[in-house]
Design a protein around this motif. Structure first.
Motif, PDB file in Angstrom:
ATOM      1  N   TYR A 349       0.829  -1.194   0.000  1.00  0.00           N
ATOM      2  CA  TYR A 349       0.000   0.000   0.000  1.00  0.00           C
ATOM      3  C   TYR A 349       0.872   1.255   0.000  1.00  0.00           C
ATOM      4  N   MET A 350       1.882   1.245   0.855  1.00  0.00           N
ATOM      5  CA  MET A 350       2.740   2.433   0.930  1.00  0.00           C
ATOM      6  C   MET A 350       3.513   2.635  -0.360  1.00  0.00           C
ATOM      7  N   ASN A 353       1.194   4.349  -2.643  1.00  0.00           N
ATOM      8  CA  ASN A 353       0.641   5.660  -2.316  1.00  0.00           C
ATOM      9  C   ASN A 353       1.620   6.683  -1.766  1.00  0.00           C
ATOM     10  N   GLN A 354       2.802   6.259  -1.364  1.00  0.00           N
ATOM     11  CA  GLN A 354       3.754   7.246  -0.861  1.00  0.00           C
ATOM     12  C   GLN A 354       4.971   7.281  -1.777  1.00  0.00           C
ATOM     13  N   PRO A 355       5.010   8.290  -2.624  1.00  0.00           N
ATOM     14  CA  PRO A 355       6.035   8.312  -3.679  1.00  0.00           C
ATOM     15  C   PRO A 355       7.478   8.257  -3.175  1.00  0.00           C
TER      16      PRO A 355
END
Lengths: 456, 322
Positions: A349-350, A353-355
């Protein structure tokens, strides 16, 4: 003849016979034989030298016992050269001559070549000493070998403790797994950190279940302050090729064995690279900055996405941040029903979603560090990306998911035997070949007899 | 002189014929080493060549993806970032922009005014746009060191104040930092760290009566900033319906994640974010003359009219200009 005798009295001066007092024959030829003080006669020179040496001019040889009897004594000794020749001649009739001569020649040649031979022998001796003693381990652990830069974290007792009672099979699996890693880390000078995951099960009713991985890695980082790379391994793994060092297998060619562009193998269909214009070019690049030293985490992908049964993290501020943000109560509250694999799903997930994560996370071929047996990711076990291949000598087998309906102990036993067989030393191979040969003959005989019985 | 026999060539040549003197002055020891015929010279040559290759490989192998890297600190020191609502009154918006631009020009800073709907917010409130706006500014001006986000509802009232000496100098920042203060007043168990060094701070923010206020904050450019902004902007927080959207999300990540709290400096509100109206910090939040910023939080919400509220302050600013 042109070499006529000297026309002058006194003759040719002979430089060797002239004394230093003689100022040169030719300069004063006429003084020769006259009453010059420069003239030195043979007798006077002899007398002078006798004075200096302190013993009489006449000293006969063979004086004293040794002088008189040396030759007789030496010929009577067993190693007399003179005698040997005679013996050799004597034995020539007995037919030993050639062998002895050959031996002699070999010995002589060896003696002649003693310098290069000695060096080679010393090198061989040092080599044996290096590997027979723990010296090679000391070397591998040292700064030159680089072994102390790696820590293997082995999760033991996974799922044990409160939730389940461990049977003898579970104990056996764990014992084998631990033994395998102990041997491996000792061989290459790495550190092994065995963590008991069952103790953390008291958190089971709480939020953080299964996120202990993060806490464990953090603890290991604190415990081994000099180590750089930390390799997480689940219990159900087996290192098939203990002869591969991590350095040679992965870290010396880190850039070539890993890939950062997930499109290379993308079972989750994550869109990559990111295209939002507000992101910096490095984050938007499919491979980060493309340099090996910006890789901070190495994760294999199986058929269902990231697999955290065997992965590497590097000590860095980036890793600190990742492990800090990995578990978050808001994320947990919203997603814990959806995230079946907990920290693994959270990482996926990260990643999506977290560039900031993408430029520093690299993937590695599943079979490089985490090959699956048949039964995981497909019953047949023929996926060339995922499943263990004996012929290609894959490094490690992860019997992922064997606790759900497969025989963990059976698999562990089978792979252990296989690993032992693949890594026999030449002597063992030789012995096995002989025993196999006789076995095959015996079997063939039996078959023949049976066939004969049948035909009769 | 007369000789009976013709002179003979000497049968004993001089032991060492002098070699042609080379132009390179080689020390005799090395010369002795090299004097071994062709074999040794070729061996030495090969060795030298290999060394050269090894050295070159060491230095030049990791070329990477060839992304131009701009050194942080090579550009203007500060970039002022304000997100503008495209639906707001044009005249007022231009006045707000001019306010920033005048200030930036005075100190050699840059300004950046993105619209608050240009980022992929996915139905979350527009106030979230400050986070990607800061990231965007860092992408556009990678050489700058500090990025000051100032909400469009705030005015810079004292343009003569230079951010560097006012806040950013490490020694000054260490004086200003409020340590051991609950992150969320009045009694959060998570308190700001003590013993932080001024040059290690990456995020400067203030606190009003209710908690951290991200309407005026300074972020230092770098890897940490990427991490912080990306984590803050995670959809998981945006979809969580925090009551105060991004400011509650900020309070959340600051309290739960030590790597963020360790880079945060809490400074008195009147240094960076004095309130002209609204629930200011009881100790030092109210706007006084001479403060850098006068903020009118909430003036854009609930059909309030920012332009009307700020009129008196704009008048003061215009008077100063004349």
């Amino acid at each position: 003849m042109s070499r006529s005798p000297s026309p002058r009295p006194g003759g040719w001066s002979s430089p060797g016979l002239n004394t230093p007092y003689d100022s040169g024959g030719r300069s004063s030829p006429f003084a020769n034989g006259s009453s010059s003080s420069n003239n030195v006669t043979w007798a006077s020179a002899q007398a002078r030298s006798a004075n200096v040496k302190g013993y009489t001019a006449f000293a006969p040889r063979n004086q004293g016992f040794f002088g008189k009897h040396f030759r007789r004594l030496s010929t009577s000794l067993p190693f007399s050269y003179g005698e040997k020749e005679k013996l050799g001649r004597g034995r020539g009739y007995q037919g030993n001559n050639k062998i002895l001569q050959m031996l002699n020649r070999i010995g002589w040649n060896l003696w002649r070549l003693r310098k290069p031979l000695g060096t080679i022998l010393t090198i061989i001796l040092l080599y044996i000493l290096f590997y027979a003693t723990p010296l090679h381990r000391v070397y591998r652990r040292s700064w030159f070998g680089g072994g102390s830069k790696f820590v293997v974290i082995l999760a033991a007792n996974q799922g044990g403790g409160v939730m389940e009672w461990k049977g003898p099979r579970e104990w056996a699996i764990e014992r084998d797994s631990v033994k395998n890693k102990k041997k491996y880390t000792q061989k290459w000078g790495y550190d092994l950190e065995i963590v008991d995951m069952s103790t953390k099960k008291r958190y089971a009713h709480e939020w953080r279940e299964s996120w202990e991985k993060v806490d464990t890695i953090r603890n290991a980082m604190r415990k081994y302050p000099r180590a750089e790379w930390f390799w997480w391994l689940d219990t159900n793994t087996f290192i098939m090729e203990p002869n591969y060092s991590l350095q040679n297998h992965i870290f010396k060619q880190l850039k070539d064995v890993t890939y950062r562009d997930i499109n290379h193998y993308n079972p989750l269909n994550i869109s990559h690279p990111l295209t939002d214009e507000y992101l910096d070019p490095e984050t938007r690049s499919p491979v980060g900055d493309g340099k090996a030293d910006s890789i901070n985490m190495i994760v294999p992908q199986d058929c269902g996405g990231f697999n955290l049964g065997s992965f590497f993290v590097r000590r860095s501020v980036w890793t600190d941040r990742l492990m800090d943000i990995w578990w978050d109560p808001v994320g947990y509250e919203q997603k814990h029903m959806e995230w079946e694999h907990k920290e693994q799903d959270a990482l996926e997930y990260m990643y999506k979603n977290q560039p900031w994560i993408r430029p520093h996370l690299a993937f590695i071929g599943q079979r490089k560090i985490n090959a699956f047996p048949p039964g995981a990711c497909g019953e047949k076990g023929d996926d060339p990306h995922i499943h263990y291949k004996e012929k290609e000598r894959d490094f490690l087998v992860n019997m992922a998911g064997c606790e759900w309906g497969r025989d963990c102990w059976g698999e562990m036993y089978r792979y252990r035997q296989l690993s032992n067989r693949l890594n026999r030393n030449p002597w063992e191979k030789f012995k096995d070949a002989i025993s196999d040969f006789f076995k095959a003959r015996r079997d063939a005989k039996k078959k023949k007899q049976e066939q004969q019985k049948k035909t009769n | 002189m007369h000789f009976a026999m013709p002179p003979r060539k000497t049968s004993r040549p001089p032991p060492y014929a002098a070699r042609n003197q080379s132009s390179l002055p080689i020390p005799p020891a090395l010369k002795n080493l090299l004097r071994g015929g062709k074999l040794r010279t070729t061996a030495l040559g090969i060795l030298g060549f290999l060394t050269l290759i090894w050295l070159l490989r060491r230095t030049g192998s990791d070329a990477g993806a060839n992304i131009p890297k701009v050194a942080i600190g090579s550009g203007p020191p500060v970039v002022v970032v304000t997100t503008i609502d495209p639906k707001a009154d044009r005249v007022w918006a231009d006045k707000i922009k001019k306010n920033r631009e005048d200030y930036a020009k005075k100190h050699g800073y840059l300004t950046f005014f993105p619209e608050n709907n240009q980022y992929p917010l996915n139905k979350s409130p527009h106030t979230w746009s400050k986070v990607p706006a800061l990231r965007h500014a860092m992408t556009l001006y990678p050489g700058s060191t500090f990025f000051w986000y100032l909400d469009s509802a705030a005015l810079i009232m004292n343009p003569s104040i230079d951010l560097q000496s006012h806040i950013l100098k490490p020694s000054r920042l260490e004086e200003l930092m409020i340590t051991n203060e609950p992150v969320v007043p009045p009694d959060s168990v998570i308190k700001t760290f003590g013993n932080l060094k001024g040059d290690r701070i990456d995020f400067i923010v203030t606190q009003d009566k209710e908690g951290l206020v991200p309407t005026s904050m300074i972020v230092r450019n770098g890897e940490w900033a990427k991490y912080f902004l990306d984590a803050w902007f995670d959809p998981i927080y945006r979809s969580y319906n925090f009551q105060k959207a991004e400011s509650h999300a900020l309070e959340h990540i600051v309290q739960w994640h030590g790597t963020i709290l360790a880079k945060l400096a809490l400074i008195p509100q009147n240094i960076l974010n004095s309130y002209a109206t609204g629930p200011s910090n009881p100790k030092f939040g109210k706007y006084k003359e001479g403060d850098l910023v006068a903020n009118f939080p909430g003036c854009a919400r609930d059909k309030h009219d920012c332009a009307a509220e700020q009129k008196a302050y704009f008048d003061i600013l215009e008077k100063d200009d004349d």
